[in-house]
Design a protein around this motif. Structure first.
Motif, PDB file in Angstrom:
ATOM      1  N   ASP A 169       0.821  -1.214   0.000  1.00  0.00           N
ATOM      2  CA  ASP A 169       0.000   0.000   0.000  1.00  0.00           C
ATOM      3  C   ASP A 169       0.852   1.261   0.000  1.00  0.00           C
ATOM      4  OD1 ASP A 169      -2.423  -1.403   0.069  1.00  0.00           O
ATOM      5  OD2 ASP A 169      -2.372  -1.556   2.251  1.00  0.00           O
ATOM      6  N   GLY A 170       2.118   1.141   0.372  1.00  0.00           N
ATOM      7  CA  GLY A 170       2.996   2.304   0.416  1.00  0.00           C
ATOM      8  C   GLY A 170       4.344   1.944   1.010  1.00  0.00           C
ATOM      9  N   VAL A 171       5.250   2.923   0.994  1.00  0.00           N
ATOM     10  CA  VAL A 171       6.588   2.753   1.566  1.00  0.00           C
ATOM     11  C   VAL A 171       6.889   3.963   2.443  1.00  0.00           C
ATOM     12  CG1 VAL A 171       9.054   2.474   1.099  1.00  0.00           C
ATOM     13  CG2 VAL A 171       7.374   1.413  -0.431  1.00  0.00           C
ATOM     14  N   TRP A 172       7.401   3.707   3.631  1.00  0.00           N
ATOM     15  CA  TRP A 172       7.726   4.750   4.596  1.00  0.00           C
ATOM     16  C   TRP A 172       9.210   4.655   4.958  1.00  0.00           C
ATOM     17  CZ3 TRP A 172       3.337   2.165   4.032  1.00  0.00           C
ATOM     18  CH2 TRP A 172       2.119   2.872   4.055  1.00  0.00           C
ATOM     19  N   ALA A 173       9.807   5.783   5.327  1.00  0.00           N
ATOM     20  CA  ALA A 173      11.241   5.812   5.634  1.00  0.00           C
ATOM     21  C   ALA A 173      11.495   6.622   6.897  1.00  0.00           C
ATOM     22  CB  ALA A 173      12.025   6.435   4.470  1.00  0.00           C
ATOM     23  N   ALA A 174      12.508   6.215   7.656  1.00  0.00           N
ATOM     24  CA  ALA A 174      12.961   6.987   8.817  1.00  0.00           C
ATOM     25  C   ALA A 174      14.481   6.861   8.894  1.00  0.00           C
ATOM     26  CB  ALA A 174      12.319   6.480  10.098  1.00  0.00           C
ATOM     27  N   PRO A 175      15.180   7.986   9.144  1.00  0.00           N
ATOM     28  CA  PRO A 175      16.646   7.971   9.092  1.00  0.00           C
ATOM     29  C   PRO A 175      17.304   7.580  10.411  1.00  0.00           C
ATOM     30  CG  PRO A 175      15.869  10.197   9.477  1.00  0.00           C
ATOM     31  CD  PRO A 175      14.641   9.337   9.322  1.00  0.00           C
ATOM     32  N   GLY A 176      18.570   7.157  10.299  1.00  0.00           N
ATOM     33  CA  GLY A 176      19.433   7.079  11.462  1.00  0.00           C
ATOM     34  C   GLY A 176      19.874   8.481  11.840  1.00  0.00           C
ATOM     35  N   ARG A 177      20.784   8.558  12.801  1.00  0.00           N
ATOM     36  CA  ARG A 177      21.189   9.892  13.244  1.00  0.00           C
ATOM     37  C   ARG A 177      22.647   9.911  13.686  1.00  0.00           C
ATOM     38  NH1 ARG A 177      23.418   8.327  16.958  1.00  0.00           N
ATOM     39  NH2 ARG A 177      22.707   7.785  19.060  1.00  0.00           N
ATOM     40  N   VAL A 178      23.202  11.115  13.645  1.00  0.00           N
ATOM     41  CA  VAL A 178      24.483  11.425  14.268  1.00  0.00           C
ATOM     42  C   VAL A 178      24.205  12.485  15.317  1.00  0.00           C
ATOM     43  CG1 VAL A 178      26.578  12.797  13.899  1.00  0.00           C
ATOM     44  CG2 VAL A 178      26.141  10.792  12.483  1.00  0.00           C
ATOM     45  N   ASN A 179      24.831  12.360  16.453  1.00  0.00           N
ATOM     46  CA  ASN A 179      24.707  13.395  17.472  1.00  0.00           C
ATOM     47  C   ASN A 179      25.974  14.242  17.440  1.00  0.00           C
ATOM     48  OD1 ASN A 179      23.599  14.857  19.569  1.00  0.00           O
ATOM     49  ND2 ASN A 179      24.365  13.487  21.160  1.00  0.00           N
ATOM     50  N   LEU A 180      25.820  15.498  17.045  1.00  0.00           N
ATOM     51  CA  LEU A 180      26.988  16.371  16.954  1.00  0.00           C
ATOM     52  C   LEU A 180      27.603  16.588  18.327  1.00  0.00           C
ATOM     53  CD1 LEU A 180      28.623  18.048  14.871  1.00  0.00           C
ATOM     54  CD2 LEU A 180      27.243  20.017  15.581  1.00  0.00           C
ATOM     55  N   ILE A 181      26.775  16.811  19.330  1.00  0.00           N
ATOM     56  CA  ILE A 181      27.253  16.947  20.711  1.00  0.00           C
ATOM     57  C   ILE A 181      26.048  16.862  21.639  1.00  0.00           C
ATOM     58  CG2 ILE A 181      27.092  19.477  20.862  1.00  0.00           C
ATOM     59  CD1 ILE A 181      29.886  19.345  22.304  1.00  0.00           C
ATOM     60  N   GLY A 182      26.297  16.415  22.869  1.00  0.00           N
ATOM     61  CA  GLY A 182      25.228  16.248  23.843  1.00  0.00           C
ATOM     62  C   GLY A 182      24.954  14.784  24.095  1.00  0.00           C
ATOM     63  N   GLU A 183      25.937  14.091  24.694  1.00  0.00           N
ATOM     64  CA  GLU A 183      25.838  12.639  24.861  1.00  0.00           C
ATOM     65  C   GLU A 183      25.485  12.280  26.294  1.00  0.00           C
ATOM     66  OE1 GLU A 183      25.222  10.687  22.132  1.00  0.00           O
ATOM     67  OE2 GLU A 183      27.106  11.492  21.419  1.00  0.00           O
ATOM     68  N   HIS A 184      24.535  11.367  26.441  1.00  0.00           N
ATOM     69  CA  HIS A 184      24.060  10.898  27.756  1.00  0.00           C
ATOM     70  C   HIS A 184      23.436  12.035  28.555  1.00  0.00           C
ATOM     71  CE1 HIS A 184      25.540   6.753  27.555  1.00  0.00           C
ATOM     72  NE2 HIS A 184      26.562   7.248  26.876  1.00  0.00           N
ATOM     73  N   THR A 185      22.941  13.031  27.858  1.00  0.00           N
ATOM     74  CA  THR A 185      22.235  14.132  28.512  1.00  0.00           C
ATOM     75  C   THR A 185      20.722  14.002  28.369  1.00  0.00           C
ATOM     76  OG1 THR A 185      22.559  15.401  26.478  1.00  0.00           O
ATOM     77  CG2 THR A 185      24.090  15.830  28.285  1.00  0.00           C
ATOM     78  N   ASP A 186      20.260  13.241  27.377  1.00  0.00           N
ATOM     79  CA  ASP A 186      18.817  13.232  27.101  1.00  0.00           C
ATOM     80  C   ASP A 186      18.028  12.578  28.227  1.00  0.00           C
ATOM     81  OD1 ASP A 186      19.869  10.736  26.367  1.00  0.00           O
ATOM     82  OD2 ASP A 186      18.507  10.484  24.663  1.00  0.00           O
ATOM     83  N   TYR A 187      18.566  11.557  28.859  1.00  0.00           N
ATOM     84  CA  TYR A 187      17.826  10.950  29.977  1.00  0.00           C
ATOM     85  C   TYR A 187      18.086  11.683  31.295  1.00  0.00           C
ATOM     86  CZ  TYR A 187      22.282   8.356  30.468  1.00  0.00           C
ATOM     87  OH  TYR A 187      23.608   7.998  30.578  1.00  0.00           O
ATOM     88  N   ASN A 188      18.791  12.809  31.216  1.00  0.00           N
ATOM     89  CA  ASN A 188      18.987  13.695  32.360  1.00  0.00           C
ATOM     90  C   ASN A 188      18.279  15.038  32.169  1.00  0.00           C
ATOM     91  OD1 ASN A 188      20.925  12.348  34.333  1.00  0.00           O
ATOM     92  ND2 ASN A 188      22.011  12.043  32.398  1.00  0.00           N
ATOM     93  N   ASP A 189      17.236  15.040  31.325  1.00  0.00           N
ATOM     94  CA  ASP A 189      16.447  16.248  31.040  1.00  0.00           C
ATOM     95  C   ASP A 189      17.274  17.349  30.395  1.00  0.00           C
ATOM     96  OD1 ASP A 189      14.196  15.078  32.081  1.00  0.00           O
ATOM     97  OD2 ASP A 189      14.262  16.145  33.993  1.00  0.00           O
ATOM     98  N   GLY A 190      18.352  16.981  29.696  1.00  0.00           N
ATOM     99  CA  GLY A 190      19.279  17.976  29.189  1.00  0.00           C
ATOM    100  C   GLY A 190      19.097  18.338  27.737  1.00  0.00           C
TER     101      GLY A 190
END
Length: 397
Positions: free
Chosen positions: A25-46
């Motif tokens: 019925d269709g084709v969908w896409a989602a990309p990978g990612r690179v994190n330029l900076i800001g590691e292990h901050t996302d689960y610290n509300d950062g």
């Protein structure tokens, strides 16, 4: 890149007909990612500053009327089948767990308070292919979650906004797969913009696009060390627990609160007697500050300053957060000696990739230097590729 995705989508439609005997019925896409900076901050509300990659996971899909999901992976050659009514966390494992997790997360979205009501997910046939390097710390799992989530939601007729889908995908990974990741990977897979990184405040859930080297005088190079991306012995989860414990000792809800002040970090951490907890907290607090500084420097086109923050981030992740491995450190040193603005590990660590912000024209020099360093160390030959910021998840055809 749109033309490349269209070609891949057309090929996947032909393969879908071969595997399932009917048209998709269709084709969908989602990309990978690179994190330029800001590691292990996302689960610290950062704060985090990732961008979407041109590499993406594609899903061709077709509705079914019997409440079953059949998913076939071109990467493994496997077909997995499960009933929507029987979905429970942990009930499906391996790569198909991410498929099952997204169906489960959509079906229970209202109960979780992420949507106004649960999504009445229909049965589907899914054919999955991807060129996001697997196990390299470039978020192949989020690309799979978001592409499947978009396909299933669209075929069900559910209107799910991009950030809502990202949160559903995070819940899928946290509560079904059992990986306690933050929201960064899913957010950028859904909200990536060509030519931009995205500053994301994980506390307010506010995304802000930031042009990345708009003058075309620099590019991001990715060095896939091909070191297995091992979150050994639950070390990722352990880092999260250590941050939570440090925040408890310091009397704050999250370490992000302390990142927002201008106080000296050593003074802030005086109450933390445990040396390991102190180092973990120091990384998070200083990393959050580096993200905001990097955004300001990018807007001022100060790429040398950005590079300085990247190097400081890597050293903090190596020494305070202890998530690098030998291959990563060899790649970092080899790249840093080639005239790049800066380099750092990207992703959760314990394997994966190093990125470099480099003047245009250094690609071959960097690749040769890293290959020589890896050969001397007896490591598997790494892959080096350019990473222009790409668009986020979408329906292709």
């Amino acid at each position: 890149m749109t033309e490349v995705l269209l070609e891949r989508a057309e090929a996947l439609q032909e393969e879908f007909r071969r595997v399932f005997g009917e048209a998709a019925d269709g084709v969908w896409a989602a990309p990978g990612r690179v994190n330029l900076i800001g590691e292990h901050t996302d689960y610290n509300d950062g704060f985090v500053l990732p961008f979407a990659l041109p590499q993406a996971t594609l899903v061709a899909a077709r509705r079914r009327a019997d409440g079953l999901v059949r998913a076939h992976s071109l990467f493994t050659g496997e077909t997995v089948e499960f009933a929507l009514e029987e979905l429970r966390p942990g009930g499906v494992d391996g790569w198909a767990a991410y498929v099952a997790a997204m169906c489960w997360s959509l079906r229970t979205a209202g109960q979780a308070g992420l949507l106004a009501e649960d999504v009445d997910v229909v049965g589907v046939d899914l054919l999955i292919e991807s060129d996001v390097p697997h196990g390299a710390g470039l978020s192949s799992s989020a690309a799979l979650e978001c592409s499947v989530g978009l396909a299933v939601a669209d075929l069900t007729g559910a209107a799910v906004r991009p950030l809502e889908m990202a949160r559903l995908a995070q819940r899928a990974e946290n509560d079904y797969v059992g990986m306690p990741c933050g929201l960064m990977d899913q957010m950028i897979s859904m909200l990536g913009q060509a030519g931009h990184a995205v500053l994301f405040d994980t506390r307010s859930l506010q995304p802000t696009p930031v042009p990345l080297a708009p003058e075309g005088d620099a590019e991001v190079l990715v060095i896939d060390t091909r070191a297995p991306h091992r979150l050994v012995d639950g070390e990722y989860a352990a880092r999260r627990r250590q941050c939570e414990e440090a925040a408890r000792v310091l009397g704050v809800e999250s370490l992000r609160v302390l990142s927002d002040t201008e106080a000296d970090v050593a003074e802030i951490l005086t109450p933390v007697e445990d040396e390991v907890l102190r180092r973990r907290a120091r990384h998070v607090i200083t990393e959050n500050r580096r993200v905001i500084e990097t955004v300001d420097l990018l807007r001022a086109d100060d790429l040398a300053g950005v590079g300085d923050r990247m190097r400081a981030s890597h050293l903090s992740l190596r020494d305070d957060y202890e998530v690098t491995v030998e291959e990563i450190d060899v790649a970092f040193e080899a790249v840093s000696a080639q005239g790049v603005h800066g380099a750092r590990i990207t992703g959760g660590g314990f394997g994966g990739c190093v990125i470099a912000l480099a003047p245009v024209g250094l690609h071959e020099r960097v690749r040769s230097a890293v290959r020589e360093a890896f050969a001397a160390a007896g490591f598997t030959e790494p892959e080096v590729f350019r990473a222009p910021p790409a668009a986020g998840a979408r329906r292709v055809v």
